[in-house]
Design a protein around this motif. Structure first.
Motif, PDB file in Angstrom:
ATOM      1  N   ALA A  72     -32.046-169.409  55.370  1.00  0.00           N
ATOM      2  CA  ALA A  72     -32.523-168.046  55.607  1.00  0.00           C
ATOM      3  C   ALA A  72     -32.057-167.478  56.944  1.00  0.00           C
ATOM      4  O   ALA A  72     -32.002-166.275  57.116  1.00  0.00           O
ATOM      5  N   GLY A  73     -31.744-168.362  57.883  1.00  0.00           N
ATOM      6  CA  GLY A  73     -31.318-167.883  59.181  1.00  0.00           C
ATOM      7  C   GLY A  73     -32.456-167.321  60.012  1.00  0.00           C
ATOM      8  O   GLY A  73     -32.215-166.690  61.033  1.00  0.00           O
ATOM      9  N   THR A  74     -33.685-167.550  59.592  1.00  0.00           N
ATOM     10  CA  THR A  74     -34.822-167.062  60.358  1.00  0.00           C
ATOM     11  C   THR A  74     -35.190-168.065  61.433  1.00  0.00           C
ATOM     12  O   THR A  74     -34.899-169.256  61.323  1.00  0.00           O
ATOM     13  N   ALA A  75     -35.822-167.586  62.464  1.00  0.00           N
ATOM     14  CA  ALA A  75     -36.243-168.451  63.559  1.00  0.00           C
ATOM     15  C   ALA A  75     -37.388-169.346  63.115  1.00  0.00           C
ATOM     16  O   ALA A  75     -38.284-168.918  62.387  1.00  0.00           O
ATOM     17  N   VAL A  76     -37.349-170.587  63.535  1.00  0.00           N
ATOM     18  CA  VAL A  76     -38.430-171.526  63.265  1.00  0.00           C
ATOM     19  C   VAL A  76     -39.283-171.576  64.523  1.00  0.00           C
ATOM     20  O   VAL A  76     -38.763-171.844  65.611  1.00  0.00           O
ATOM     21  N   PRO A  77     -40.572-171.303  64.417  1.00  0.00           N
ATOM     22  CA  PRO A  77     -41.407-171.278  65.618  1.00  0.00           C
ATOM     23  C   PRO A  77     -41.484-172.654  66.272  1.00  0.00           C
ATOM     24  O   PRO A  77     -41.481-173.678  65.591  1.00  0.00           O
ATOM     25  N   ASP A  78     -41.535-172.674  67.576  1.00  0.00           N
ATOM     26  CA  ASP A  78     -41.693-173.917  68.317  1.00  0.00           C
ATOM     27  C   ASP A  78     -43.184-174.199  68.420  1.00  0.00           C
ATOM     28  O   ASP A  78     -43.896-173.563  69.190  1.00  0.00           O
ATOM     29  N   LEU A  79     -43.656-175.149  67.630  1.00  0.00           N
ATOM     30  CA  LEU A  79     -45.071-175.483  67.577  1.00  0.00           C
ATOM     31  C   LEU A  79     -45.404-176.734  68.374  1.00  0.00           C
ATOM     32  O   LEU A  79     -46.495-177.269  68.269  1.00  0.00           O
ATOM     33  N   GLY A  80     -44.437-177.211  69.142  1.00  0.00           N
ATOM     34  CA  GLY A  80     -44.654-178.422  69.920  1.00  0.00           C
ATOM     35  C   GLY A  80     -44.220-179.652  69.157  1.00  0.00           C
ATOM     36  O   GLY A  80     -43.772-179.578  68.009  1.00  0.00           O
ATOM     37  N   PRO A  81     -44.347-180.818  69.777  1.00  0.00           N
ATOM     38  CA  PRO A  81     -43.833-182.032  69.165  1.00  0.00           C
ATOM     39  C   PRO A  81     -44.629-182.536  67.959  1.00  0.00           C
ATOM     40  O   PRO A  81     -44.068-183.201  67.098  1.00  0.00           O
ATOM     41  N   LEU A  88     -38.883-180.374  60.304  1.00  0.00           N
ATOM     42  CA  LEU A  88     -37.583-180.946  59.951  1.00  0.00           C
ATOM     43  C   LEU A  88     -37.506-181.238  58.461  1.00  0.00           C
ATOM     44  O   LEU A  88     -36.508-180.926  57.813  1.00  0.00           O
ATOM     45  N   ALA A  89     -38.565-181.796  57.901  1.00  0.00           N
ATOM     46  CA  ALA A  89     -38.582-182.105  56.466  1.00  0.00           C
ATOM     47  C   ALA A  89     -38.436-180.839  55.627  1.00  0.00           C
ATOM     48  O   ALA A  89     -37.699-180.818  54.633  1.00  0.00           O
ATOM     49  N   VAL A  90     -39.092-179.781  56.042  1.00  0.00           N
ATOM     50  CA  VAL A  90     -39.037-178.521  55.290  1.00  0.00           C
ATOM     51  C   VAL A  90     -37.637-177.920  55.323  1.00  0.00           C
ATOM     52  O   VAL A  90     -37.072-177.562  54.288  1.00  0.00           O
ATOM     53  N   VAL A  91     -37.054-177.830  56.520  1.00  0.00           N
ATOM     54  CA  VAL A  91     -35.732-177.200  56.606  1.00  0.00           C
ATOM     55  C   VAL A  91     -34.653-178.081  56.001  1.00  0.00           C
ATOM     56  O   VAL A  91     -33.657-177.568  55.474  1.00  0.00           O
ATOM     57  N   ALA A  92     -34.836-179.402  56.025  1.00  0.00           N
ATOM     58  CA  ALA A  92     -33.878-180.306  55.372  1.00  0.00           C
ATOM     59  C   ALA A  92     -33.905-180.071  53.865  1.00  0.00           C
ATOM     60  O   ALA A  92     -32.855-179.963  53.216  1.00  0.00           O
ATOM     61  N   TRP A  93     -35.091-179.971  53.306  1.00  0.00           N
ATOM     62  CA  TRP A  93     -35.222-179.716  51.870  1.00  0.00           C
ATOM     63  C   TRP A  93     -34.619-178.357  51.523  1.00  0.00           C
ATOM     64  O   TRP A  93     -33.872-178.223  50.551  1.00  0.00           O
ATOM     65  N   ASP A  94     -34.928-177.351  52.325  1.00  0.00           N
ATOM     66  CA  ASP A  94     -34.401-176.006  52.076  1.00  0.00           C
ATOM     67  C   ASP A  94     -32.873-175.984  52.112  1.00  0.00           C
ATOM     68  O   ASP A  94     -32.236-175.338  51.278  1.00  0.00           O
ATOM     69  N   ALA A  95     -32.288-176.675  53.084  1.00  0.00           N
ATOM     70  CA  ALA A  95     -30.826-176.707  53.189  1.00  0.00           C
ATOM     71  C   ALA A  95     -30.212-177.361  51.958  1.00  0.00           C
ATOM     72  O   ALA A  95     -29.217-176.861  51.414  1.00  0.00           O
ATOM     73  N   CYS A  96     -30.800-178.454  51.502  1.00  0.00           N
ATOM     74  CA  CYS A  96     -30.280-179.123  50.306  1.00  0.00           C
ATOM     75  C   CYS A  96     -30.480-178.258  49.065  1.00  0.00           C
ATOM     76  O   CYS A  96     -29.595-178.185  48.209  1.00  0.00           O
ATOM     77  N   ALA A  97     -31.620-177.596  48.963  1.00  0.00           N
ATOM     78  CA  ALA A  97     -31.888-176.730  47.811  1.00  0.00           C
ATOM     79  C   ALA A  97     -30.902-175.571  47.753  1.00  0.00           C
ATOM     80  O   ALA A  97     -30.547-175.100  46.670  1.00  0.00           O
ATOM     81  N   ALA A  98     -30.430-175.130  48.919  1.00  0.00           N
ATOM     82  CA  ALA A  98     -29.465-174.026  48.980  1.00  0.00           C
ATOM     83  C   ALA A  98     -28.020-174.512  48.837  1.00  0.00           C
ATOM     84  O   ALA A  98     -27.098-173.714  48.906  1.00  0.00           O
ATOM     85  N   GLY A  99     -27.851-175.833  48.665  1.00  0.00           N
ATOM     86  CA  GLY A  99     -26.504-176.382  48.545  1.00  0.00           C
ATOM     87  C   GLY A  99     -25.778-176.469  49.877  1.00  0.00           C
ATOM     88  O   GLY A  99     -24.558-176.525  49.929  1.00  0.00           O
TER      89      GLY A  99
END
Length: 116
Positions: A72-81, A88-99
């Motif tokens: 999506a190219g949207t900013a991911v909020p920095d919620l701390g460690p 990371l798990a969410v964006v990894a899944w999203d990247a794979c789902a988008a090919g």
């Protein structure tokens, strides 16, 4: 006003296996080796005390931002460690789902090996 001191850790509680937000009737889009690396990352991150996780957080955050930019190219909020590996798990899944998951397993492996 009273002063209360808390002991916070980066990973509160037992690590939970990375789960996708996909429909359970459909197969997981994350390659098996990438899923395994995410599970290992979650387990390791949950073991790190906050004072060791904070210096490692920028490297994890950089991968989160890179993977998010592939979709999506949207900013991911920095919620701390604390929730960083969940992000990371969410964006990894999203990247794979988008090919757009090229090199994801290698990036996750390198990240895990770089953790303290």
């Amino acid at each position: 006003m009273s002063e209360q001191h808390t002991v916070d850790t980066a990973g509160a509680g037992r690590p939970v296996p990375a789960a996708s937000s996909a429909d359970p009737a459909r197969p997981d889009v994350l390659p098996e080796d990438a899923r395994r690396e995410l599970d290992r990352l979650r387990a390791r991150w949950a073991q790190l005390p906050l004072d060791r996780a904070e210096p490692a957080a920028p490297r994890v955050r950089a991968l989160v931002v890179d993977l998010a930019s592939r979709t999506a190219g949207t900013a991911v909020p920095d919620l701390g460690p604390g929730p960083l590996v969940d992000q990371l798990a969410v964006v990894a899944w999203d990247a794979c789902a988008a090919g757009r998951g090229d090199g994801i397993t290698q990036a996750l492996t390198e990240l895990r090996r770089a953790l303290p």
